[in-house]
Design a protein around this motif. Structure first.
Motif, mmCIF file in Angstrom:
data_model
loop_
_atom_site.group_PDB
_atom_site.id
_atom_site.type_symbol
_atom_site.label_atom_id
_atom_site.label_comp_id
_atom_site.label_asym_id
_atom_site.label_seq_id
_atom_site.Cartn_x
_atom_site.Cartn_y
_atom_site.Cartn_z
ATOM 1 N N GLY A 88 0.784 -1.241 0.000
ATOM 2 C CA GLY A 88 0.000 0.000 0.000
ATOM 3 C C GLY A 88 0.806 1.277 0.000
ATOM 4 O O GLY A 88 0.231 2.362 0.034
ATOM 5 N N MET A 89 2.152 1.181 -0.058
ATOM 6 C CA MET A 89 2.961 2.405 0.004
ATOM 7 C C MET A 89 3.359 2.919 -1.384
ATOM 8 O O MET A 89 3.936 3.985 -1.505
ATOM 9 N N MET A 90 3.088 2.126 -2.427
ATOM 10 C CA MET A 90 3.529 2.542 -3.765
ATOM 11 C C MET A 90 2.336 2.928 -4.636
ATOM 12 O O MET A 90 2.502 3.171 -5.837
ATOM 13 N N ASP A 91 1.142 2.973 -4.025
ATOM 14 C CA ASP A 91 -0.074 3.163 -4.827
ATOM 15 C C ASP A 91 -0.038 4.435 -5.665
ATOM 16 O O ASP A 91 -0.587 4.485 -6.760
ATOM 17 N N ARG A 92 0.608 5.471 -5.132
ATOM 18 C CA ARG A 92 0.595 6.757 -5.847
ATOM 19 C C ARG A 92 1.818 6.957 -6.756
ATOM 20 O O ARG A 92 1.990 8.029 -7.312
ATOM 21 N N TRP A 93 2.670 5.973 -6.827
ATOM 22 C CA TRP A 93 3.843 6.142 -7.687
ATOM 23 C C TRP A 93 3.412 6.178 -9.157
ATOM 24 O O TRP A 93 2.773 5.215 -9.639
ATOM 25 N N PRO A 94 3.763 7.243 -9.908
ATOM 26 C CA PRO A 94 3.457 7.250 -11.349
ATOM 27 C C PRO A 94 4.013 6.008 -12.045
ATOM 28 O O PRO A 94 3.390 5.481 -12.982
ATOM 29 N N ALA A 95 5.131 5.488 -11.563
ATOM 30 C CA ALA A 95 5.738 4.309 -12.202
ATOM 31 C C ALA A 95 4.764 3.136 -12.250
ATOM 32 O O ALA A 95 4.781 2.334 -13.197
ATOM 33 N N MET A 96 3.892 3.025 -11.237
ATOM 34 C CA MET A 96 2.987 1.869 -11.166
ATOM 35 C C MET A 96 2.026 1.837 -12.355
ATOM 36 O O MET A 96 1.612 0.780 -12.801
ATOM 37 N N ASN A 97 1.648 3.012 -12.858
ATOM 38 C CA ASN A 97 0.730 3.049 -14.005
ATOM 39 C C ASN A 97 1.462 3.227 -15.323
ATOM 40 O O ASN A 97 1.072 2.674 -16.342
ATOM 41 N N LYS A 98 2.521 4.016 -15.269
ATOM 42 C CA LYS A 98 3.141 4.415 -16.548
ATOM 43 C C LYS A 98 4.139 3.389 -17.088
ATOM 44 O O LYS A 98 4.292 3.259 -18.296
ATOM 45 N N TRP A 99 4.852 2.702 -16.208
ATOM 46 C CA TRP A 99 5.977 1.912 -16.703
ATOM 47 C C TRP A 99 5.521 0.667 -17.450
ATOM 48 O O TRP A 99 4.653 -0.082 -16.988
ATOM 49 N N SER A 100 6.131 0.509 -18.618
ATOM 50 C CA SER A 100 5.900 -0.684 -19.453
ATOM 51 C C SER A 100 7.089 -0.739 -20.401
ATOM 52 O O SER A 100 7.873 0.229 -20.493
ATOM 53 N N LEU A 101 7.210 -1.794 -21.144
ATOM 54 C CA LEU A 101 8.324 -1.887 -22.088
ATOM 55 C C LEU A 101 8.210 -0.780 -23.137
ATOM 56 O O LEU A 101 9.220 -0.151 -23.507
ATOM 57 N N ASP A 102 6.981 -0.510 -23.595
ATOM 58 C CA ASP A 102 6.789 0.545 -24.604
ATOM 59 C C ASP A 102 7.188 1.909 -24.028
ATOM 60 O O ASP A 102 7.842 2.711 -24.685
ATOM 61 N N TYR A 103 6.784 2.164 -22.804
ATOM 62 C CA TYR A 103 7.097 3.450 -22.170
ATOM 63 C C TYR A 103 8.628 3.619 -22.042
ATOM 64 O O TYR A 103 9.184 4.669 -22.368
ATOM 65 N N PHE A 104 9.301 2.558 -21.608
ATOM 66 C CA PHE A 104 10.762 2.619 -21.469
ATOM 67 C C PHE A 104 11.403 2.973 -22.821
ATOM 68 O O PHE A 104 12.267 3.835 -22.906
ATOM 69 N N ALA A 105 10.943 2.277 -23.870
ATOM 70 C CA ALA A 105 11.558 2.482 -25.190
ATOM 71 C C ALA A 105 11.270 3.895 -25.695
ATOM 72 O O ALA A 105 12.144 4.552 -26.271
ATOM 73 N N SER A 106 10.042 4.367 -25.447
ATOM 74 C CA SER A 106 9.715 5.684 -26.011
ATOM 75 C C SER A 106 10.369 6.816 -25.216
ATOM 76 O O SER A 106 10.775 7.815 -25.781
#
Ligand SMILES: O=C(O)CCC(=O)C(=O)O
Length: 341
Positions: free
Chosen positions: A118-136
């Motif tokens: 429950g401590m990482m719920d607000r991290w943008p990384a939790m929603n944004k990070w993906s392989l496509d996001y990393f590459a772009s």
């Protein structure tokens, strides 16, 4: 040690034989058994007897025996802690939004692992990070990864030999295409280069002021790899947080108090394989009680200093680890300089 020419009994007792005699006497071997090995190794019986007697009367060996007794006492203290630990449930507790005081009192200062939810719920990384996001976002960045690990069973000990530099987009494509494998993995060891190259990603990770010091320089290490990555049993020299962002990891823990049974041969490593513990080769491991868990995205595992851990990526996985705790976490400067244990 020269064991040739057994029949002629011409082998002389050199310092390598003397070291072997001393080590085995200290281990409690019967001198008669040692005598037989020496004679079979080509040493004349009377010479072997003289040498064994000299060793048993040696004040140097008496000094070493004294140190051995002192270590046995320390092992007794550790073993009591180990046995008390075994009275607890064999599980790593999960605590939702664990408060600072509770974390400090029950886990940080007690050296006990815990999974915090429950401590990482607000991290943008939790929603944004993906392989496509990393590459772009960072595809052109030049990063360092561990490569060619399948060719070397001691890839962790030899990690310097496995460094490889490539564009992040190229690495992302490898992860996408070749799962599962343990051949490549971006680890904390590659961090000195990657933190600057991938600085943009750090904006998606929020500070955890309940536990970590946000002003510290050591603000997170990135682990990114395909399913199938294996980080073999080892222990860290600091307390550590593993914050799981993408994918699940299987983790096997052995508390630091079990060190006497862990066959720690060099630095913080052991050859014991958590996936298949060979009790013939490592019989002391019978005494050990490993704790196992699956770390899910959004969960943070607290790994106490000295706690042995084995980590397997069950899926493509991204983890951030942290060592910048609010409290004392320098256990490295007092670590033994000579690391051949
Ligand atoms: O996630 C992994 O593969 C290993 C993590 C680890 O061993 C560590 O942070 O000390």
């Amino acid at each position: 040690m020269d064991t040739q020419n057994q029949a002629a009994a011409t082998v002389v007792v050199d310092n390598e034989w003397r070291r072997w005699i001393a080590e085995n006497l200290l281990l409690g071997s019967n001198p008669n058994d040692l005598l037989q090995v020496m004679v079979a190794g080509g040493i004349a019986p009377d010479m072997a007897v003289t040498e064994l007697q000299a060793a048993q009367q040696s004040p140097y060996l008496a000094g070493a025996q004294r140190l051995k007794n002192r270590l046995a006492k320390r092992d007794w203290v550790l073993d009591n802690l180990r046995r008390l630990e075994h009275l607890r449930a064999a599980e790593i507790p999960r605590r939702h939004r664990l408060g600072t005081r509770e974390f400090f009192d029950e886990f940080y200062t007690a050296g006990r692992p815990v999974i915090i939810t429950g401590m990482m719920d607000r991290w943008p990384a939790m929603n944004k990070w993906s392989l496509d996001y990393f590459a772009s976002r960072c595809g052109n960045a030049e990063v360092q990864v561990q490569f060619g690990r399948n060719s070397n069973q001691h890839y962790e000990l030899d990690k310097k030999r496995h460094e490889k530099t490539m564009r992040f987009a190229e690495y992302v494509n490898l992860v996408r295409a070749q799962s599962p494998t343990n051949d490549f993995y971006m680890t904390a060891y590659n961090d000195s280069r990657n933190r600057a190259a991938l600085a943009e990603l750090w904006n998606d990770v929020l500070p955890l002021p309940e536990y970590l010091d946000p002003s510290s320089q050591d603000s997170g290490f990135l682990w990114f790899g395909p399913a199938g990555t294996i980080t073999p049993f080892h222990h860290d020299l600091t307390n550590n947080f593993m914050a799981q962002i993408i994918g699940r990891k299987r983790i096997v823990l052995v508390p630091a108090t079990e060190i006497a049974s862990m066959y720690n041969h060099e630095h913080c490593f052991t050859y014991v394989d958590a996936r298949n513990i060979d009790l013939q080769r490592f019989p002391e491991m019978r005494r050990v009680r490993p704790l196992e868990c699956t770390l899910n995205p959004g969960e943070i595992l607290f790994l106490p200093v000295g706690c042995w851990h084995f980590v397997e990526g069950l899926e493509v996985s991204v983890t951030m680890s942290f060592i910048n705790f609010r409290w004392q976490n320098d256990f490295t400067s007092s670590y033994p300089a000579d690391r051949a244990f």
